[in-house]
Design a protein around this motif. Structure first.
Motif, PDB file in Angstrom:
ATOM      1  N   ASP A 141     -89.631 -55.279 -74.003  1.00 35.62           N
ATOM      2  CA  ASP A 141     -88.401 -55.897 -74.470  1.00 35.62           C
ATOM      3  C   ASP A 141     -88.114 -55.465 -75.912  1.00 35.62           C
ATOM      4  OD1 ASP A 141     -86.256 -57.992 -74.324  1.00 35.62           O
ATOM      5  OD2 ASP A 141     -87.415 -58.766 -76.016  1.00 35.62           O
ATOM      6  N   TYR A 142     -86.855 -55.064 -76.169  1.00 36.96           N
ATOM      7  CA  TYR A 142     -86.455 -54.665 -77.519  1.00 36.96           C
ATOM      8  C   TYR A 142     -85.371 -55.586 -78.093  1.00 36.96           C
ATOM      9  CZ  TYR A 142     -89.006 -50.291 -76.800  1.00 36.96           C
ATOM     10  OH  TYR A 142     -89.989 -49.351 -76.576  1.00 36.96           O
ATOM     11  N   LEU A 143     -85.131 -56.715 -77.436  1.00 38.21           N
ATOM     12  CA  LEU A 143     -84.082 -57.634 -77.882  1.00 38.21           C
ATOM     13  C   LEU A 143     -84.636 -58.971 -78.372  1.00 38.21           C
ATOM     14  CD1 LEU A 143     -81.451 -56.999 -75.046  1.00 38.21           C
ATOM     15  CD2 LEU A 143     -81.529 -55.999 -77.333  1.00 38.21           C
ATOM     16  N   ASN A 144     -85.957 -59.052 -78.483  1.00 32.07           N
ATOM     17  CA  ASN A 144     -86.608 -60.279 -78.963  1.00 32.07           C
ATOM     18  C   ASN A 144     -86.175 -61.508 -78.158  1.00 32.07           C
ATOM     19  OD1 ASN A 144     -87.993 -58.932 -81.112  1.00 32.07           O
ATOM     20  ND2 ASN A 144     -86.062 -58.900 -82.266  1.00 32.07           N
ATOM     21  N   LYS A 173     -95.960 -57.332 -80.985  1.00 32.64           N
ATOM     22  CA  LYS A 173     -95.152 -56.131 -80.774  1.00 32.64           C
ATOM     23  C   LYS A 173     -95.802 -54.919 -81.431  1.00 32.64           C
ATOM     24  CE  LYS A 173     -90.670 -56.378 -80.909  1.00 32.64           C
ATOM     25  NZ  LYS A 173     -89.267 -56.466 -81.391  1.00 32.64           N
ATOM     26  N   GLU A 174     -96.341 -55.074 -82.630  1.00 34.22           N
ATOM     27  CA  GLU A 174     -96.991 -53.957 -83.315  1.00 34.22           C
ATOM     28  C   GLU A 174     -98.147 -53.406 -82.484  1.00 34.22           C
ATOM     29  OE1 GLU A 174     -98.199 -55.119 -87.213  1.00 34.22           O
ATOM     30  OE2 GLU A 174     -96.155 -55.563 -87.894  1.00 34.22           O
ATOM     31  N   GLN A 219     -87.204 -62.225 -70.522  1.00 35.36           N
ATOM     32  CA  GLN A 219     -87.987 -61.001 -70.354  1.00 35.36           C
ATOM     33  C   GLN A 219     -88.523 -60.893 -68.923  1.00 35.36           C
ATOM     34  OE1 GLN A 219     -90.677 -59.692 -73.502  1.00 35.36           O
ATOM     35  NE2 GLN A 219     -89.941 -61.376 -74.804  1.00 35.36           N
ATOM     36  N   GLU A 246     -92.288 -50.282 -69.694  1.00 38.73           N
ATOM     37  CA  GLU A 246     -91.167 -50.692 -70.535  1.00 38.73           C
ATOM     38  C   GLU A 246     -91.539 -51.983 -71.255  1.00 38.73           C
ATOM     39  OE1 GLU A 246     -88.871 -50.082 -72.478  1.00 38.73           O
ATOM     40  OE2 GLU A 246     -87.310 -49.360 -71.088  1.00 38.73           O
ATOM     41  N   VAL A 273     -96.647 -51.630 -79.056  1.00 38.15           N
ATOM     42  CA  VAL A 273     -95.969 -50.335 -79.229  1.00 38.15           C
ATOM     43  C   VAL A 273     -96.933 -49.176 -79.026  1.00 38.15           C
ATOM     44  CG1 VAL A 273     -94.954 -48.817 -80.979  1.00 38.15           C
ATOM     45  CG2 VAL A 273     -94.048 -51.119 -80.662  1.00 38.15           C
ATOM     46  N   GLU A 287     -93.987 -60.848 -83.554  1.00 38.05           N
ATOM     47  CA  GLU A 287     -93.945 -59.546 -84.213  1.00 38.05           C
ATOM     48  C   GLU A 287     -95.310 -58.873 -84.239  1.00 38.05           C
ATOM     49  OE1 GLU A 287     -92.291 -56.306 -85.578  1.00 38.05           O
ATOM     50  OE2 GLU A 287     -91.130 -58.097 -85.048  1.00 38.05           O
TER      51      GLU A 287
END
Length: 423
Positions: free
Chosen positions: A363-366, A343-344, A372, A361, A347, A340
């Motif tokens: 990954d948005y599905l963890n 990811k922050e 991935q 692009e 983004v 997480e």
């Protein structure tokens, strides 16, 4: 509960297909730009009277195919079935005939609507591209418009196409020919379809365009418009042919070629596909000169010439010729994010590089790293950036070149430059 189906005669253009549309539309726009034609955008619906006056009451479009309805103000409104009438209405409304640069050269692109029997390459909602040049009687502009259309098809890669031209003459010539056609068909018109019987007095030239009765003996023996051209019309048509020859554009003269709308005279033309398996209806593009439409719609005496074609038919011709064109673009960079906190951080970085012209692009599905990486391969990513908590703590990311397999650690403040350096 059952699902709602798409209306008959329409289509969904999905990702993977929409790129093909964008590709051919961009070709048309680029060629128009080279010829100095500017885009015009008109409403999708207009007052019904526009098409009754501009297209013609005797045409199949007005009589059978228009989507017409009353709005809340009890006004009769029609979804546009073609583009020329709307463009000319706008030309008159905005007094473009007074602009210093003449002729006014315009192009349009957008959905049109006709209630007709759906078949291969023909839809009730279709996308039409068209060109109009208003304000010149010079036969050279006729040749320019035809060459523009031909060059769109050539730029798209089509080789099996042919140009067919004809002259409908000036009003004097057309009136004489009209009388000859009525006399030719009147004794045997009862053997023709109902549409042709109705056309005999209203618009006899359109009998020649009938698909049902095209093999009738009276069709084959019908008089030729070329025999009724007066001196002015003959000279005009000869000059158009001379200009096409100068432009190295091969053509055939077909005396039976007529346009389905009422406002055409002088030059008429069609571009057809000769590709095997394209279908029974071979016409890709149709156009011609009109010297009365602007006046009919309330403007001053102004001549014009234009053409229109459907994007669907162009794409069908490309497919029929088996052209192998790559429409998809590889992804510049895929971010594999693990955790997480990572990811922050990603983004914001992702947005920054996108705004600098790099397709990216994440990954948005963890998903796990292996999943991935598979996603990156499906998207044909040129590079992959791997960021986990460990890399985040050290202020680095792992950058992998997917073609060579080489990977290295890169500091965050140098990541953008490294990604860009191998594009």
């Amino acid at each position: 509960m059952s699902s709602i189906q798409i209306p008959r005669g329409t289509q969904d253009i999905l990702p993977g297909e929409s790129e093909k549309w964008q590709w051919v539309e961009q070709i048309a726009k680029d060629i128009c730009s080279a010829y100095q034609y500017k885009e015009i955008r008109t409403p999708i619906f207009e007052h019904t009277e526009l098409f009754q006056r501009g297209v013609g009451d005797s045409t199949d479009i007005v009589q059978k195919e228009m989507y017409t309805f009353k709005d809340r103000g009890d006004r009769s409104i029609t979804l546009r079935p073609e583009g020329t009438a709307s463009v000319v209405r706008s030309f008159v409304s905005h007094k473009m005939h007074g602009l210093p640069d003449q002729p006014v050269k315009l192009y349009y692109l957008g959905p049109m609507f006709r209630y007709e029997r759906p078949q291969a390459g023909r839809f009730r909602q279709f996308v039409q591209f068209g060109v109009e040049a208003l304000g010149s009687d010079d036969p050279a502009i006729d040749a320019e418009v035809i060459s523009l259309a031909m060059n769109i098809y050539k730029k798209a890669g089509l080789k099996n196409i042919k140009l067919v031209i004809n002259s409908l003459g000036d009003p004097e010539s057309r009136t004489a020919y009209r009388e000859a056609l009525v006399n030719h068909f009147k004794d045997g018109i009862h053997e023709f379809c109902t549409d042709c019987q109705n056309r005999l007095e209203k618009n006899p030239l359109r009998i020649l365009d009938c698909k049902k009765d095209r093999d009738h003996s009276l069709m084959k023996s019908a008089p030729s418009i070329l025999d009724f051209l007066n001196e002015n019309s003959s000279n005009y048509f000869r000059m158009v042919q001379n200009y096409l020859t100068q432009l190295d554009i091969p053509f055939e003269v077909d005396p039976n070629l007529v346009r389905g709308l009422d406002y055409y005279n002088h030059t008429a033309f069609e571009i057809m596909s000769n590709a095997e398996g394209f279908g029974a209806i071979t016409t890709l593009c149709g156009g011609g000169r009109y010297n009365g439409l602007v006046e009919d719609l309330g403007g001053p005496e102004t001549s014009g010439i234009g053409f229109a074609f459907s994007i669907e038919r162009l794409l069908a011709a490309i497919e029929a010729e088996g052209l192998d064109i790559e429409f998809t673009k590889p992804l510049d960079c895929y971010f594999i994010v693990l955790g997480e906190k990572a990811k922050e951080k990603v983004v914001k970085v992702l947005q920054d590089i996108r705004l600098n012209g790099i397709s990216a692009e994440m990954d948005y599905l963890n998903r796990k790293m292996k999943a991935q990486m598979k996603a990156a391969n499906r998207l044909q990513a040129k590079q992959v950036v791997i960021v986990g908590d460990e890399e985040l703590d050290r202020g680095v990311a792992v950058l992998k070149n997917m073609e060579s397999g080489e990977q290295k650690e890169v500091e965050w403040n140098k990541l953008f430059d490294e990604i860009k350096s191998v594009m």
